[in-house]
Design an enzyme around this catalytic site. Structure first.
Site, PDB file in Angstrom:
ATOM      1  N   ARG A  45      18.499  76.776  49.746  1.00 59.91           N
ATOM      2  CA  ARG A  45      17.673  75.435  50.113  1.00 59.91           C
ATOM      3  C   ARG A  45      17.201  75.671  51.557  1.00 59.91           C
ATOM      4  O   ARG A  45      15.839  75.677  51.760  1.00 59.91           O
ATOM      5  CB  ARG A  45      18.281  73.943  50.095  1.00 59.91           C
ATOM      6  CG  ARG A  45      17.939  73.010  50.854  1.00 59.91           C
ATOM      7  CD  ARG A  45      16.362  72.441  50.420  1.00 59.91           C
ATOM      8  NE  ARG A  45      16.929  71.614  49.273  1.00 59.91           N
ATOM      9  CZ  ARG A  45      16.189  71.024  48.288  1.00 59.91           C
ATOM     10  NH1 ARG A  45      14.878  70.636  48.796  1.00 59.91           N
ATOM     11  NH2 ARG A  45      16.663  70.145  47.512  1.00 59.91           N
ATOM     12  N   ILE A  59      20.123  69.358  58.875  1.00 60.92           N
ATOM     13  CA  ILE A  59      20.931  68.781  57.635  1.00 60.92           C
ATOM     14  C   ILE A  59      20.667  69.690  56.246  1.00 60.92           C
ATOM     15  O   ILE A  59      20.150  69.141  55.381  1.00 60.92           O
ATOM     16  CB  ILE A  59      20.281  67.280  57.249  1.00 60.92           C
ATOM     17  CG1 ILE A  59      19.903  66.496  58.627  1.00 60.92           C
ATOM     18  CG2 ILE A  59      21.116  66.635  56.449  1.00 60.92           C
ATOM     19  CD1 ILE A  59      19.425  65.279  58.717  1.00 60.92           C
ATOM     20  N   PRO A  60      21.733  70.611  56.080  1.00 66.03           N
ATOM     21  CA  PRO A  60      21.477  71.287  54.969  1.00 66.03           C
ATOM     22  C   PRO A  60      22.183  70.511  53.862  1.00 66.03           C
ATOM     23  O   PRO A  60      23.073  69.791  53.862  1.00 66.03           O
ATOM     24  CB  PRO A  60      22.381  72.496  55.298  1.00 66.03           C
ATOM     25  CG  PRO A  60      23.312  72.191  56.511  1.00 66.03           C
ATOM     26  CD  PRO A  60      22.487  71.040  57.212  1.00 66.03           C
ATOM     27  N   HIS A  61      21.722  70.763  52.623  1.00 64.53           N
ATOM     28  CA  HIS A  61      22.100  70.268  51.366  1.00 64.53           C
ATOM     29  C   HIS A  61      21.344  71.246  50.260  1.00 64.53           C
ATOM     30  O   HIS A  61      20.645  71.858  50.443  1.00 64.53           O
ATOM     31  CB  HIS A  61      21.381  69.020  51.285  1.00 64.53           C
ATOM     32  CG  HIS A  61      19.995  68.702  51.167  1.00 64.53           C
ATOM     33  ND1 HIS A  61      19.458  68.891  52.610  1.00 64.53           N
ATOM     34  CD2 HIS A  61      18.894  68.365  50.479  1.00 64.53           C
ATOM     35  CE1 HIS A  61      18.181  68.648  52.548  1.00 64.53           C
ATOM     36  NE2 HIS A  61      17.750  68.573  51.268  1.00 64.53           N
ATOM     37  N   GLY A  62      21.969  70.838  49.179  1.00 72.52           N
ATOM     38  CA  GLY A  62      21.827  71.716  47.756  1.00 72.52           C
ATOM     39  C   GLY A  62      20.401  71.611  47.203  1.00 72.52           C
ATOM     40  O   GLY A  62      19.667  70.536  47.807  1.00 72.52           O
TER      41      GLY A  62
END
Length: 147
Positions: A45, A59-62
């Site tokens: 992502r 704000i890392p997320h999948g």
């Protein structure tokens, strides 16, 4: 969703954005929120669309395809007082001092993203997170996020 001490890593010295994302993701794995495959999707992502949000946060997320790796909604916090560069090129310096890893069942991640972004839109809040020396202080600062 409740933010617990196990979901927070303070005073980290991290050299790369990938290492920062992996640290945030591993906290989510360790607390039973996601499977390890989700962490790779967080990297994917960020490579596709930067998870740098400004005001010294990321704000890392999948990816959408990685939703199947989420067991329960969760948030992790990685504090990097010296900062880590989240820029994808040498011309920019997107310094991040607080990394929020998120995983949301169904569409709960959208609410988490919104709440974190709103909280961190005030750079004073980010500074307080970046300067916190105790996990309990971080929990107190973020008690409204995820409610």
């Amino acid at each position: 969703m409740k933010l617990t001490p196990e979901m927070i890593a303070l005073n980290q010295d991290i050299a790369t954005r990938e290492a920062a994302i992996r640290k945030a993701g591993q906290l989510l794995v360790d607390t039973g929120c996601v499977t390890p495959e989700y962490v790779d999707a967080m990297i994917t992502r960020d490579n596709d669309v930067s998870t740098y949000m400004g005001n010294f946060i990321a704000i890392p997320h999948g990816t959408d395809k990685a939703k199947r790796y989420i067991k329960k909604t969760g948030i992790s916090v990685v504090q990097v007082p010296m900062g880590v560069n989240f820029s994808s090129n040498d011309q920019e310096d997107n310094l991040v001092t607080v990394v929020f890893g998120i995983a949301g069942k169904n569409d709960e991640h959208l609410q988490l993203l919104s709440q974190i972004a709103l909280f961190c839109s005030d750079v004073t809040n980010v500074a307080r997170l970046a300067d916190a020396t105790k996990v309990d202080d971080v929990i107190a600062l973020l008690k409204e996020v995820g409610k």
